[in-house]
Design a protein around this motif. Structure first.
Motif, mmCIF file in Angstrom:
data_model
loop_
_atom_site.group_PDB
_atom_site.id
_atom_site.type_symbol
_atom_site.label_atom_id
_atom_site.label_comp_id
_atom_site.label_asym_id
_atom_site.label_seq_id
_atom_site.Cartn_x
_atom_site.Cartn_y
_atom_site.Cartn_z
ATOM 1 N N PHE A 100 0.829 -1.206 0.000
ATOM 2 C CA PHE A 100 0.000 0.000 0.000
ATOM 3 C C PHE A 100 0.863 1.255 0.000
ATOM 4 O O PHE A 100 0.608 2.200 -0.760
ATOM 5 N N ALA A 101 1.905 1.282 0.849
ATOM 6 C CA ALA A 101 2.802 2.440 0.903
ATOM 7 C C ALA A 101 3.545 2.614 -0.415
ATOM 8 O O ALA A 101 3.744 3.745 -0.887
ATOM 9 N N PHE A 102 3.954 1.504 -1.017
ATOM 10 C CA PHE A 102 4.672 1.563 -2.290
ATOM 11 C C PHE A 102 3.817 2.220 -3.366
ATOM 12 O O PHE A 102 4.276 3.110 -4.101
ATOM 13 N N TYR A 103 2.560 1.814 -3.448
ATOM 14 C CA TYR A 103 1.684 2.384 -4.472
ATOM 15 C C TYR A 103 1.241 3.796 -4.112
ATOM 16 O O TYR A 103 0.910 4.588 -5.012
ATOM 17 N N CYS A 104 1.224 4.134 -2.838
ATOM 18 C CA CYS A 104 0.944 5.525 -2.455
ATOM 19 C C CYS A 104 2.050 6.454 -2.951
ATOM 20 O O CYS A 104 1.773 7.554 -3.459
ATOM 21 N N VAL A 105 3.297 6.017 -2.813
ATOM 22 C CA VAL A 105 4.435 6.818 -3.276
ATOM 23 C C VAL A 105 4.376 6.988 -4.787
ATOM 24 O O VAL A 105 4.552 8.098 -5.319
ATOM 25 N N LEU A 106 4.120 5.889 -5.512
ATOM 26 C CA LEU A 106 4.009 5.986 -6.969
ATOM 27 C C LEU A 106 2.788 6.821 -7.368
ATOM 28 O O LEU A 106 2.848 7.617 -8.309
ATOM 29 N N GLY A 107 1.688 6.618 -6.648
ATOM 30 C CA GLY A 107 0.483 7.368 -6.973
ATOM 31 C C GLY A 107 0.644 8.862 -6.771
ATOM 32 O O GLY A 107 0.087 9.664 -7.538
ATOM 33 N N TYR A 108 1.412 9.257 -5.760
ATOM 34 C CA TYR A 108 1.642 10.688 -5.521
ATOM 35 C C TYR A 108 2.438 11.299 -6.672
ATOM 36 O O TYR A 108 2.119 12.408 -7.133
ATOM 37 N N MET A 109 3.458 10.586 -7.152
ATOM 38 C CA MET A 109 4.201 11.086 -8.315
ATOM 39 C C MET A 109 3.297 11.185 -9.531
ATOM 40 O O MET A 109 3.378 12.139 -10.319
ATOM 41 N N GLY A 110 2.421 10.188 -9.696
ATOM 42 C CA GLY A 110 1.478 10.237 -10.809
ATOM 43 C C GLY A 110 0.515 11.407 -10.685
ATOM 44 O O GLY A 110 0.149 12.031 -11.691
ATOM 45 N N PHE A 111 0.107 11.734 -9.451
ATOM 46 C CA PHE A 111 -0.782 12.879 -9.225
ATOM 47 C C PHE A 111 -0.110 14.181 -9.636
ATOM 48 O O PHE A 111 -0.722 15.036 -10.301
ATOM 49 N N LEU A 112 1.162 14.360 -9.257
ATOM 50 C CA LEU A 112 1.888 15.569 -9.655
ATOM 51 C C LEU A 112 2.053 15.642 -11.170
ATOM 52 O O LEU A 112 1.917 16.715 -11.774
ATOM 53 N N ALA A 113 2.361 14.491 -11.775
ATOM 54 C CA ALA A 113 2.534 14.470 -13.228
ATOM 55 C C ALA A 113 1.223 14.786 -13.938
ATOM 56 O O ALA A 113 1.201 15.518 -14.942
ATOM 57 N N LEU A 114 0.131 14.254 -13.411
ATOM 58 C CA LEU A 114 -1.170 14.536 -14.020
ATOM 59 C C LEU A 114 -1.536 16.005 -13.876
ATOM 60 O O LEU A 114 -2.104 16.615 -14.802
ATOM 61 N N GLY A 115 -1.194 16.607 -12.724
ATOM 62 C CA GLY A 115 -1.432 18.034 -12.548
ATOM 63 C C GLY A 115 -0.636 18.872 -13.534
ATOM 64 O O GLY A 115 -1.160 19.822 -14.128
#
Length: 411
Positions: free
Chosen positions: A296-311
């Motif tokens: 869960f933590a691993f995908y949270c870290v990746l998901g946060y980078m994806g959120f910034l990239a999507l922004g």
């Protein structure tokens, strides 16, 4: 007086003649005839007569079953339905099982650190392996990582050397320096995934990459926001002018990277990654790798980078029609599209991969996404700086920017 020897010679034929007329029922309830001409259900042989001491007393041996031959090692006995217990087939052991003795009724599995021999009669020790720098994939990935890191530093040198030119100043050169430095570090971070996993390397490989890559994506987000604000702010009394302060882009990078650092700290403080021996992915090898600890933590870290990239992608896409002198948003849009495509493809591939392939997929994703940012954002600028210098004339650029844009310099 007859000798014991001559007495013994006459006794076997007499005994054999007697047994030919013998019949009985076995434990299974089948009628058994000893006479060979009557074809009994189970055949018996009279054998192994021995003479006892000097009195020549004869020991009669019990008839032995010869319905089925013994099963060799690597096979197991399979009873035949409706037949006597002495009748059976010899079936080979299943995949991953062995039998080391004759007439084994059940095969057994090898220990996790061993694998069955081809003949399935014994277990052999598995070979310990990991994705090392000396093997083919390791050499190739390490070479690409170092090459792109050097190329990134070369682009940084070009930007520093031509720092006073309009194209470098127009796109916030300090953020460009930070972005190039973080991209160079991203390429080198992939080297942490090579070599024998240790407690330290497992802790560092994911967290360092996550923070460094977040700095890169945050820098792109800050560049995009500032470019858009520089064109959207109208009039001296606009409230948006406060966001055009030179420190704003660095605050964006610091806040976004700080959030990622906090996520990594929580990850390491609760369920940190650790070295693990994978005994199931390959039948003959034990693969040393890193367990992520908390998926869960691993995908949270990746998901946060994806959120910034999507922004960054969304803002850049909406501002893609800005004037050409400031139109870095087109390059940012395409770079974020490449970034998102790589990591969206990474997730299912990562889930379905096993053993060394997991690390190869992750390293490739790091290199591909970093190379996409470098190529889409900076290679066009280097082309203008080095090969079309007449387009990089201060007066021409300043004319396109206009007097209002010249007031907001973030270099």
């Amino acid at each position: 007086m007859e000798s014991a020897s001559s007495h013994g010679d006459r006794t076997p034929p007499q005994l054999n003649s007697y047994l030919k007329n013998t019949q009985f029922k076995n434990r299974a309830g089948d009628q058994v005839f000893v006479d060979e001409n009557r074809r009994p259900e189970a055949q018996y042989a009279l054998m192994n007569y021995v003479f006892l001491n000097k009195d020549a007393d004869i020991l009669r041996n019990v008839p032995s079953a010869v319905c089925s031959d013994s099963c060799q090692a690597g096979f197991r006995k399979s009873p035949l339905e409706g037949k006597a217990p002495c009748c059976f087939n010899c079936s080979p052991c299943s995949e991953g099982e062995i039998s080391s003795q004759m007439d084994t009724e059940q095969c057994k599995k090898c220990p996790e650190d061993e694998y069955p021999h081809e003949q399935r009669d014994r277990c052999l020790p598995k070979t310990v392996t990991f994705l090392g720098v000396k093997e083919t994939w390791g050499k190739a990935l390490a070479f690409v990582a170092v090459l792109f890191s050097f190329l990134t530093l070369l682009v940084l040198w070009v930007f520093v050397k031509f720092q006073d030119t309009p194209i470098v100043q127009a796109n916030n050169r300090n953020l460009s320096y930070l972005l190039l430095t973080s991209l160079s570090s991203c390429f080198l971070c992939s080297l942490l995934f090579l070599g024998r996993p240790t407690a330290a390397s497992c802790l560092l490989r994911q967290t360092i990459f996550a923070v460094v890559f977040t700095v890169a994506v945050s820098s792109i987000l800050a560049k995009t926001i500032i470019v858009v604000l520089a064109f959207r702010v109208t009039g001296p009394g606009s409230r948006m002018r406060m966001f055009l302060h030179p420190r704003v882009p660095y605050c964006v990078v610091l806040i976004c990277s700080g959030i990622q650092g906090l996520l990594c700290a929580i990850w390491l403080g609760t369920h940190p990654p650790f070295p693990e021996a994978d005994t199931r992915s390959e039948s003959r090898h034990i693969i040393l790798t890193c367990n992520e600890g908390s998926t869960f933590a691993f995908y949270c870290v990746l998901g946060y980078m994806g959120f910034l990239a999507l922004g960054s992608f969304t803002i850049a896409f909406l501002a893609r029609n800005l004037p050409n002198a400031f139109n870095e948003t087109k390059f940012i849009t395409f770079s974020m599209l490449v970034f998102c495509s790589v990591w969206v493809s990474f997730l299912p591939t990562y889930q379905s991969s096993k053993g060394k392939a997991v690390m190869i997929v992750e390293i490739f994703s790091i290199l591909a996404s970093s190379a996409g940012l470098l190529g889409c954002i900076f290679i066009p600028k280097c082309y203008v700086i080095l090969l079309t210098s007449w387009e990089n004339i201060p007066n021409q650029i300043n004319t396109q920017r206009g007097s209002r844009s010249r007031k907001f310099s973030f270099s």
